[in-house]
Structures are given as structure tokens and as C-alpha cells.
Design an enzyme around this catalytic site. Sequence first.
Site, short mmCIF file in Angstrom:
data_model
loop_
_atom_site.label_atom_id
_atom_site.label_comp_id
_atom_site.label_asym_id
_atom_site.label_seq_id
_atom_site.Cartn_x
_atom_site.Cartn_y
_atom_site.Cartn_z
CE1 TYR A 40 -3.60 -2.53 0.67
CE2 TYR A 40 -4.64 -0.48 1.32
CZ TYR A 40 -4.74 -1.80 0.95
OH TYR A 40 -5.97 -2.39 0.86
CE LYS A 89 1.41 -17.69 -2.86
NZ LYS A 89 0.47 -18.82 -3.01
CG ASP A 133 -2.57 -20.00 -1.74
OD1 ASP A 133 -2.07 -20.03 -0.60
OD2 ASP A 133 -2.04 -20.57 -2.71
CG ASP A 136 -8.23 -4.44 1.77
OD1 ASP A 136 -9.18 -3.95 2.41
OD2 ASP A 136 -8.15 -4.39 0.52
CG ASP A 195 -14.02 -6.49 2.12
OD1 ASP A 195 -13.75 -5.81 3.12
OD2 ASP A 195 -14.48 -6.00 1.06
C1 IPM Z 1 -10.40 -0.92 4.18
C2 IPM Z 1 -10.63 -0.28 2.83
C3 IPM Z 1 -9.45 0.61 2.49
C4 IPM Z 1 -8.21 -0.26 2.42
C5 IPM Z 1 -9.62 1.44 1.21
C6 IPM Z 1 -10.88 2.28 1.25
C7 IPM Z 1 -8.43 2.29 0.92
O1 IPM Z 1 -10.85 -1.25 1.87
O2 IPM Z 1 -10.24 -0.17 5.17
O3 IPM Z 1 -10.38 -2.15 4.26
O4 IPM Z 1 -7.91 -0.85 1.37
O5 IPM Z 1 -7.51 -0.35 3.42
MG MG Z 2 -11.00 -3.22 2.62
#
Ligand code: IPM
Ligand code: MG
Length: 371
Positions: free
Chosen positions: A142, A189, A221, A245, A249
Site C-alpha cells: 500500500y 505467502k 491462498d 484487507d 472482507d
Molecule cells: C479498508 C478499505 C481501504 C483499504 C480502502 C478504502 C483504501 O478497503 O479499510 O479495508 O484498502 O484499506
Molecule cells: Mg478493505
Amino acid sequence: MKLKIAVLPGDGIGPEITKQAVKVLKAVAERFDHDFQFEEAVVGAAAIDATGDPLPADTLELCAGADAVLFGAIGHPKYDNDPDAKVRPEQGLLNLRKGLGLFANIRPVKAYPKLIDHSPLRPERITGADMVIYRELTGGIYFGKKSTSEDGRSATDVCTYSVDEIERLSHLAFKAAQKRRKKVTLVDKANVLETSRLWRKTVANLSAEYPDVALDFLFVDNAAMQMILDPTQFDVILTENMFGDILSDEASVIGGSIGLLASASVGEKSAMFEPIHGSYPQATGKGIANPVASILSAAMLLDHFGLTREAAVVRDAVEESLHLDVCTQDLNKNNYYSTEKVGDFLEGYIIEAGNMRLNNENLSLGQMTII
Ligand code: IPM
Ligand code: MG
């Protein structure tokens, strides 16, 4: 306790959900006699519109001088499909994380019994799932050097990690595991990436300081697959920025709605609390966004300052709302409440100390003054 809280509502549904979290924190202050002061500032697309900068200097200054930051959401569709955009809302969030030194992102995930059927995963797989992801937040790909070649035909993102960056996050993850089920899973990884091999070596060395915590390793993975196959195997997941990240999700599917997942981002001096979901532009202003992730982020804020009783009351209020189906559309398609009404319910529950006699009958009869 006196706390100065910077509020950054951000974009999309950010303002509506943050408003409910502030409402809940005010209710906590009233019930427990605290002095919480709130001050708002712009960030993200809203800040680009107002100032041209996704993180104006005033906003960063306000956050740096506050005890905590409550963050809404960031992002706007007009930037998503424009890879040539010079400024992007997300830079506001990334610069804020970097500027405040928020190296640890903590994302708890659990399957609420009431919501088991909301998850697309089979109940028997997710029942009992309860994990927390420790994601590194200010390093890795990042924040590495980025470039595009002059002819525009190749691009580079550099991923770098130092032992210090890995260690400071890992200590927090192991300490958290000591208070939980005493297991850390490092996700990397290491079969391919040099940075992952550094993570593995560093974490393995450091684990000697925590003999009561079991450490295991998973390639990312495989971890992505295990998260769906058997999420109950995880206690504390420790991982780098991008893997965290993606996995968080994925993990949100276990909870039944991404609208429930809260997070804390902490550093040496500052701490910020934000839902893991994005700005959900399609829902903006419709009153359908789930405020619970933002409210549970506020509960993490309370915990961060040692206000554990207060945090527990907020979580009780949320559990009660789920139990009584006082939920937004994502959790209750047929008989749902607006963002504001869910906030009102939680506020009322907190102020009245959970003494309300609630059931579905008096709720639907409209006998509750707070509904
Ligand atoms: C998160 C989001 C952020 C990230 C984005 C909005 C930059 O997806 O906080 O998980 O990738 O960290
Ligand atoms: Mg995110």
C-alpha cells in the site's frame, strides 16, 4: 472521563451511520456521566470537493490533537472508474493512517447466533466462529514506491517490510491471543514472497516470548479457503496490509452482513475507529444503511479507553436490537427499520439501562416511545 473525539463522516453513507454512532456515544456519556466532545472535519471525496485535498491539513491537525477519531466511510464512484484521476478519496484515509501512525488494524469477526441464517455459509460451518484479524496498516505494498513507465505500458508497486514494523504489530496480536483462545495464525505467502519470509522468521522468533500462545502459519491462498471451509479454527489472525484487507472482507460473510463489522486502528499516540465497509454510494441518503458497524466501532473506542462496562452496554444494546429484529434492510428484508430508527433504539436502550421491557408485540404496536 473527558474525551475529545474527532468525527470524520466522509463520503456516501458515512455521514448517516456516523451520526448514529455519535448518538450512541452521547447516550453513553449521559448514562455514565462522561464528558465526550465531538468535532467534525471533512475527508475523502467530500474534502476534495471542498478543498481539492482528500486530507486537508486542518483535518489531520484536528485528528492528531484528539483522543480518538471516529471515521465513517470513504470513496465515490466518480473516481472508481477513472484510473487517471490525480487525487483519489482513498488517499485521504491512507494518509490519515500514515499521518497518525496507525500501524495496527484490529477487526473482530463473529457469527451472531441470531444471524446465522443470514450468512450464505452453512450454519454448521460458521456456528461458534469468533476471530479477530490483526492487519498491518501503514506498510507493505500500500505504501511502497509506485510508478508507471513513461510509455504507460508497465507499472510497479513495491512491497517492503521491516522487522520493527512486523514486531510492533505482532506483540499486539500475541497479547490479544493471551486474553482469548491463545492461538495466533500468521497468514503470508512465504512460499513466494521475500517479505513474507521475513514475517515468518520474525514472528517465529517473537513467539518465544509468548509460550502460552500457539502459533501456526497459513499461506494466504489456503487461508482464504479455510476461512470459508472452517472459520471456527481461527482465533487471532496476524497478517500484512493487503492480505488483511482481502481476508477481512471475506470474513465479513460469516457475520451475515458487512454492515456489522467494526474496526479499530491504533498507533503509539492515536486511535481511530471505523466500520470496515465502504461508502456504499447507491444507498446514500436513503436511510437504509446499517449503522451497527459504526456503532460497534464506537464500542471499540470505549474499550480502548478502558470503559469496558460502557462498551458492554453498547454491545448488549446491539444484541438486543438483533434479537428483536430492530434491524436495517440488509438483515430484515420484510420488516425493517431506518438507519435513524435503529440508532434511536440503541440510544434509548443505553439511556434506560436495558430496563425496557421489549418484545416484538409492543414494538409492532408502536408502544415504544423510542421507535
Ligand atoms: C479498508 C478499505 C481501504 C483499504 C480502502 C478504502 C483504501 O478497503 O479499510 O479495508 O484498502 O484499506
Ligand atoms: Mg478493505
